[in-house]
Design a protein around this motif. Structure first.
Motif, mmCIF file in Angstrom:
data_model
loop_
_atom_site.group_PDB
_atom_site.id
_atom_site.type_symbol
_atom_site.label_atom_id
_atom_site.label_comp_id
_atom_site.label_asym_id
_atom_site.label_seq_id
_atom_site.Cartn_x
_atom_site.Cartn_y
_atom_site.Cartn_z
ATOM 1 N N THR A 300 0.893 -1.271 -0.267
ATOM 2 C CA THR A 300 0.334 -0.174 -0.430
ATOM 3 C C THR A 300 1.086 1.440 0.082
ATOM 4 N N ARG A 301 0.694 1.896 -1.034
ATOM 5 C CA ARG A 301 1.634 3.835 -0.880
ATOM 6 C C ARG A 301 0.718 4.603 -0.355
ATOM 7 N N GLU A 302 1.089 4.920 0.500
ATOM 8 C CA GLU A 302 -0.054 6.313 1.344
ATOM 9 C C GLU A 302 0.433 7.551 1.265
ATOM 10 N N TYR A 303 -0.694 8.029 0.935
ATOM 11 C CA TYR A 303 -0.780 9.873 0.248
ATOM 12 C C TYR A 303 -1.017 10.367 0.533
ATOM 13 N N PRO A 304 -0.482 11.923 1.623
ATOM 14 C CA PRO A 304 -0.960 12.602 2.261
ATOM 15 C C PRO A 304 -1.650 12.832 1.379
ATOM 16 N N GLN A 305 -2.995 14.130 1.528
ATOM 17 C CA GLN A 305 -3.428 14.945 1.315
ATOM 18 C C GLN A 305 -4.058 16.143 1.996
ATOM 19 N N LYS A 306 -4.274 17.199 1.671
ATOM 20 C CA LYS A 306 -5.253 17.775 2.017
ATOM 21 C C LYS A 306 -7.080 17.195 2.823
ATOM 22 N N TRP A 307 -8.129 17.525 3.683
ATOM 23 C CA TRP A 307 -8.591 17.141 4.307
ATOM 24 C C TRP A 307 -9.545 17.917 3.763
ATOM 25 N N GLU A 308 -10.792 17.580 3.119
ATOM 26 C CA GLU A 308 -11.728 18.206 3.462
ATOM 27 C C GLU A 308 -13.217 17.414 3.845
ATOM 28 N N LEU A 309 -14.586 17.671 3.686
ATOM 29 C CA LEU A 309 -15.284 17.099 3.888
ATOM 30 C C LEU A 309 -16.045 15.657 3.973
ATOM 31 N N ASN A 310 -15.720 15.625 3.086
ATOM 32 C CA ASN A 310 -15.874 14.372 2.423
ATOM 33 C C ASN A 310 -14.813 13.345 2.392
ATOM 34 N N LYS A 311 -13.882 13.929 2.759
ATOM 35 C CA LYS A 311 -12.109 12.544 3.226
ATOM 36 C C LYS A 311 -12.454 11.955 5.088
ATOM 37 N N GLU A 312 -11.808 11.852 5.212
ATOM 38 C CA GLU A 312 -11.163 10.176 6.430
ATOM 39 C C GLU A 312 -10.180 11.468 7.193
ATOM 40 N N ARG A 313 -10.601 11.813 8.171
ATOM 41 C CA ARG A 313 -9.625 12.210 8.974
ATOM 42 C C ARG A 313 -9.107 12.037 9.616
ATOM 43 N N TYR A 314 -7.209 12.101 9.630
ATOM 44 C CA TYR A 314 -6.268 11.467 10.869
ATOM 45 C C TYR A 314 -5.591 11.848 11.671
ATOM 46 N N TYR A 315 -4.732 13.209 10.920
ATOM 47 C CA TYR A 315 -4.925 13.950 12.024
ATOM 48 C C TYR A 315 -4.298 15.097 11.659
ATOM 49 N N PRO A 316 -5.253 15.365 12.986
ATOM 50 C CA PRO A 316 -5.379 16.700 14.066
ATOM 51 C C PRO A 316 -4.222 18.269 13.687
ATOM 52 N N ILE A 317 -4.098 18.912 12.775
ATOM 53 C CA ILE A 317 -3.160 20.548 13.154
ATOM 54 C C ILE A 317 -3.697 20.651 14.041
ATOM 55 N N ASN A 318 -3.014 20.218 15.269
ATOM 56 C CA ASN A 318 -2.891 21.075 16.649
ATOM 57 C C ASN A 318 -2.017 22.493 16.382
ATOM 58 N N ASP A 319 -2.094 22.931 15.895
ATOM 59 C CA ASP A 319 -1.821 24.484 15.722
ATOM 60 C C ASP A 319 -2.831 25.403 16.494
ATOM 61 N N GLN A 320 -2.048 26.748 17.052
ATOM 62 C CA GLN A 320 -2.858 27.257 17.749
ATOM 63 C C GLN A 320 -4.762 28.046 17.299
ATOM 64 N N GLU A 321 -4.176 27.967 15.880
ATOM 65 C CA GLU A 321 -5.927 28.524 15.997
ATOM 66 C C GLU A 321 -7.009 27.481 15.695
ATOM 67 N N ASN A 322 -6.408 26.103 14.947
ATOM 68 C CA ASN A 322 -7.269 24.644 15.354
ATOM 69 C C ASN A 322 -7.098 24.591 16.924
#
Length: 369
Positions: A300-322
């Motif tokens: 399995t090749r694993e491609y990172p991608q930008k999250w959108e509402l129709n996609k699965e959530r994998y890694y939270p982006i725990n920056d100050q804003e979020n």
């Protein structure tokens, strides 16, 4: 009436459901997907347990958690020893004496430590006692310039879709560095993978419990909220509140799985691809998780991608804003008397599998004191 309706059949929901069922509670599990086990779901293909949502290696130093999961299915002795490929060269992970020799030709811990201190000198002088402000500063303060440039920078920016100096330092704070020739990625006392796959583990955890698959909680919300004393919600916290403050941001993944007519493709379960010009971050060869000797192999090749509402959530982006946005939703959650929020999506927090199980145990005992 159900004592608990649990939204989500991943490890958090399954652990809570199992404990509640054993305690004599009436439990219903709701799952929007067509299968249980959440992101650790495995599917047997060609006699190989394929990790459908990326590699999952169970590791813990918590004997209570280890005994709990082993009570359902035996675990094998798999040790996580990933390899990194950068500019055509292969390096051992985590960063250890093998890695240091591959990069600097240092043969002893003393030589490696001296080289590491030399590498870190510039950034430590720049920081002048303050905490690193971003991932780049954090990484440089731990491993120095060479390792950062060869093994961290391009991979991290590819994975997160952001420059390293735009990412929070917290992402890389626990990066392991060892002055031993030890390729075991984790320091935990216990490590392995369920011998028959994670799906069997969760199946046994949920034995005797009513489960509804292909069921979206939000399509049946009014009905479900009226037939439960308590709801254990493990889904996205922002979605529960209809994104009233806006959507929390995540990093998503896309998986490309291939059956190959060979018995061994890469000789290791996980190889990370560092270079920015390679679109995937790693290749997983599933049979090596279980020391398989099948005539074919599956990668399995694993491609990172930008999250959108129709996609699965994998890694939270725990920056100050979020994180500030999450705090708003957490405040709303605190006002719900009949709904309890738990797990990585409901808490907007990255959890290892053992931590998920431990938190579900703590929650159950808190609810049933």
């Amino acid at each position: 009436m159900y004592s608990y309706i649990i939204i989500g059949a991943g490890l958090f929901g399954a652990t809570f459901a199992n404990l509640a069922h054993k305690a004599g509670k009436k439990v219903l599990v709701i799952e929007r997907r067509n299968h249980i086990a959440g992101n650790c779901y495995t599917e047997n293909i060609e006699g190989i347990n394929v990790h459908k949502y990326g590699a999952h290696i169970f590791h813990t130093s918590n004997k209570i958690v280890w005994d709990f999961v082993n009570s359902f299915t035996p675990f094998n002795r798999y040790t996580n020893s990933p390899i990194a490929k950068s500019k055509g060269n292969y390096y051992n992970l985590p960063f250890n004496m093998n890695t240091f020799y591959q990069i600097w030709k240092t043969a002893t811990p003393e030589e490696a430590k001296a080289k590491m201190e030399e590498q870190k000198a510039d950034i430590l002088k720049l920081l002048n006692g303050r905490e690193p402000a971003n991932l780049e500063e954090q990484a440089l303060s731990i491993v120095g310039r060479d390792i950062f440039e060869i093994l961290i920078k391009e991979y991290t920016e590819k994975q997160w879709g952001r420059n390293c100096n735009d990412l929070p330092a917290s992402i890389i704070k626990r990066i392991p560095v060892r002055y031993t020739f030890d390729n075991n990625y984790f320091n935990d006392l216990y490590q392995g993978i369920p011998s028959n796959g994670y799906t069997e583990l969760v199946t046994k955890m949920l034995e005797g419990i009513e489960i509804r698959l292909n069921t979206n909680f939000f399509d049946h919300r009014s009905e479900l909220e009226n037939i439960a004393e308590k709801i254990i919600y493990t889904g996205p916290i922002d979605e529960f509140f209809n994104f009233c403050h806006g959507a929390l941001d995540y990093r998503s993944l896309r998986f490309e799985t291939e059956i190959l007519d060979t018995d061994n493709f890469q000789g290791n379960a996980v190889i990370n691809y560092i270079d920015a010009n390679i679109p995937y971050t790693r290749i997983i060869e599933h049979k090596h998780f279980e020391f398989g000797n099948q005539p074919k192999t599956i990668i399995t090749r694993e491609y990172p991608q930008k999250w959108e509402l129709n996609k699965e959530r994998y890694y939270p982006i725990n920056d100050q804003e979020n994180n500030a946005l999450y705090e708003k939703y957490k405040a709303l959650a605190g006002q719900k008397t009949n709904v309890i929020f738990g797990g990585r999506l409901a808490e907007y927090k990255y959890y290892d599998m053992d931590d998920v199980i431990e938190q579900a145990m703590i929650l159950f005992h808190t609810c049933n004191q």
